[in-house]
Write a protein that holds these residues in place. Structure first.
Motif, PDB file in Angstrom:
ATOM      1  N   ARG A 299      58.536 108.838  36.892  1.00  0.00           N
ATOM      2  CA  ARG A 299      58.168 107.959  35.792  1.00  0.00           C
ATOM      3  C   ARG A 299      59.312 107.045  35.396  1.00  0.00           C
ATOM      4  O   ARG A 299      59.120 105.836  35.204  1.00  0.00           O
ATOM      5  N   ASP A 300      60.535 107.645  35.285  1.00  0.00           N
ATOM      6  CA  ASP A 300      61.662 106.842  34.839  1.00  0.00           C
ATOM      7  C   ASP A 300      62.165 105.888  35.914  1.00  0.00           C
ATOM      8  O   ASP A 300      62.632 104.781  35.598  1.00  0.00           O
ATOM      9  N   LEU A 303      57.663 104.222  37.851  1.00  0.00           N
ATOM     10  CA  LEU A 303      56.517 103.728  37.097  1.00  0.00           C
ATOM     11  C   LEU A 303      56.926 102.793  35.977  1.00  0.00           C
ATOM     12  O   LEU A 303      56.309 101.735  35.774  1.00  0.00           O
ATOM     13  N   ARG A 304      57.924 103.161  35.199  1.00  0.00           N
ATOM     14  CA  ARG A 304      58.335 102.310  34.098  1.00  0.00           C
ATOM     15  C   ARG A 304      58.884 100.965  34.574  1.00  0.00           C
ATOM     16  O   ARG A 304      58.520  99.915  34.021  1.00  0.00           O
ATOM     17  N   VAL A 306      58.100  99.442  37.370  1.00  0.00           N
ATOM     18  CA  VAL A 306      56.935  98.700  37.882  1.00  0.00           C
ATOM     19  C   VAL A 306      56.105  98.147  36.724  1.00  0.00           C
ATOM     20  O   VAL A 306      55.644  96.985  36.741  1.00  0.00           O
ATOM     21  N   ALA A 307      55.866  98.965  35.667  1.00  0.00           N
ATOM     22  CA  ALA A 307      55.099  98.494  34.517  1.00  0.00           C
ATOM     23  C   ALA A 307      55.814  97.357  33.805  1.00  0.00           C
ATOM     24  O   ALA A 307      55.203  96.360  33.388  1.00  0.00           O
ATOM     25  N   ALA A 308      57.171  97.487  33.666  1.00  0.00           N
ATOM     26  CA  ALA A 308      57.924  96.398  33.029  1.00  0.00           C
ATOM     27  C   ALA A 308      57.828  95.126  33.857  1.00  0.00           C
ATOM     28  O   ALA A 308      57.662  94.019  33.321  1.00  0.00           O
ATOM     29  N   MET A 310      55.370  94.283  35.925  1.00  0.00           N
ATOM     30  CA  MET A 310      54.023  93.750  35.783  1.00  0.00           C
ATOM     31  C   MET A 310      53.842  93.044  34.442  1.00  0.00           C
ATOM     32  O   MET A 310      53.222  91.977  34.357  1.00  0.00           O
ATOM     33  N   ARG A 311      54.390  93.618  33.353  1.00  0.00           N
ATOM     34  CA  ARG A 311      54.307  92.955  32.057  1.00  0.00           C
ATOM     35  C   ARG A 311      55.063  91.636  32.066  1.00  0.00           C
ATOM     36  O   ARG A 311      54.603  90.633  31.493  1.00  0.00           O
TER      37      ARG A 311
END
Length: 372
Positions: A299-300, A303-304, A306-308, A310-311
């Motif tokens: 997650r750290d 995922l985080r 990748v999410a940042a 994408m945002r």
């Protein structure tokens, strides 16, 4: 019952022989050869019919419709609009002038005064009739009523005397002899008959009572006492013994049921504990010590970010789209201004609405509505 039965199954299909198979193919070929030309002719006729409908019948129908409107509809419409309606309006005006206005004048200046005069005359006649009724007819009616009351009183006195005489005659000719006959003849005879009937009934009662007592003791000795002895000395002890046996069996079953429940609960708890030690605890340990740290790391680390990313990509895309929309809007505005000129500005209207720095505050005694 017959309607509720299921339908019978279909008969089994008979196997086909080689002769049927050998005849089927030639027949199908012949039918195909005969049907193909007919279908082709039918298709040709359908196409020709459609062509005739689109090129001949439909234009001809439209022409007939136009001719029909020109010959029948439009003349009648023109006749109604330019002849019938004006003539009707003229006739309505003439009828109003020749009939309605004279009728209203005749009603207002002839019939209404005549009606008022007839009403006044009727009221005078009514008043005269009321005076005749009050001064003439009422006294005559009162006199006739007093006379009839007197005649009625005289007739009532005569009727009372006649009634008294007739009642005295009936009393001493019929009532007194009938009462003497009932008191000294019929009553003693009736008492004697009643005494004889009571004696006969008492005798019959004694006979029935004796017969009933004999039958009672016979039935008691033959049926009741043996049945009572059987119930008291055989059935009741046997029933008590069976009740004790049944109660003991029920108690034993209940106790055994409860003990078996406790044993089953203990075995279940042991199996549950064994299953928890063998399967649940190792899986929980693996989840806590292995999967949770790995999941946190993924997650750290993955995922985080990748999410940042994408945002950030979405934010950049939205900003680019917004800037493109603003550019297109500005280009349209410039083109409209270049072609049509500057738009007309609306005239300012004083609505007496306070602005931000002129509104009421806690340190002032005036309000925004009382300012100039």
């Amino acid at each position: 019952m017959d309607l509720q039965k299921p339908p019978p199954p279909p008969p089994p299909r008979q196997p086909e022989g080689c002769l049927v198979v050998a005849v089927r193919l030639p027949v199908r070929i012949v039918v195909l050869v005969l049907v193909v030309p007919v279908r082709m002719v039918w298709d040709v006729l359908v196409a020709a019919g459609r062509l005739l409908r689109d090129t001949v019948l439909r234009p001809f129908g439209r022409a007939l419709l136009w001719v029909g409107k020109a010959l029948f509809v439009w003349p009648f419409v023109a006749l109604w609009r330019y002849v019938a309606v004006p003539v009707g309006m003229a006739l309505a005006w003439l009828g109003n002038v020749l009939l309605v206005v004279p009728a209203v004048w005749f009603y207002r200046y002839v019939l209404t005064p005549l009606g008022h005069g007839v009403a006044w005359l009727a009221r005078g006649v009514g008043a005269g009739l009321a005076w005749v009724y009050a001064r003439v007819l009422c006294p005559i009616g009162y006199a006739l009523t007093w006379l009839l009351k007197g005649i009625g009183a005289v007739l009532a006195a005569i009727g009372i005397g006649v009634y008294t005489a007739v009642a005295w005659l009936v009393r001493y000719l019929f009532v007194v002899p009938a009462r003497w006959l009932y008191t000294w003849v019929l009553a003693p005879v009736g008492r004697a008959v009643a005494w004889c009937a009571r004696g006969l009934g008492h005798l019959l009662g004694l006979l029935v009572t004796g017969v009933g007592v004999a039958l009672y003791w016979t039935a008691r000795v033959l049926f009741v006492l043996p049945a009572l002895a059987l119930w008291r000395w055989v059935l009741a002890p046997v029933g008590r013994f069976l009740a004790v046996v049944a109660r003991e069996v029920g108690d034993a079953l209940g106790h055994t049921w409860r003990v078996a429940g406790r044993i089953s609960r203990a075995v279940g708890r042991a199996l549950g504990t064994l299953f928890r030690w063998i399967f649940v605890e190792p899986v929980r340990w693996v989840y806590r010590t292995v999967l949770t740290p790995v999941g946190h790391a993924v997650r750290d680390a993955v995922l985080r970010p990748v999410a940042a990313g994408m945002r950030a990509v979405g934010r950049v895309t939205r900003e680019a789209l917004a800037s493109a929309r603003d550019t297109m809007r500005q280009a349209r505005a410039d083109f409209r201004r270049m072609v049509f000129g500057e738009p007309r500005q609306p005239a300012a209207v004083d609505r007496r609405e306070p602005v931000a720095h002129d509104t009421r505050t806690l340190g002032r005694s005036t309000t925004a509505l009382t300012k100039d």
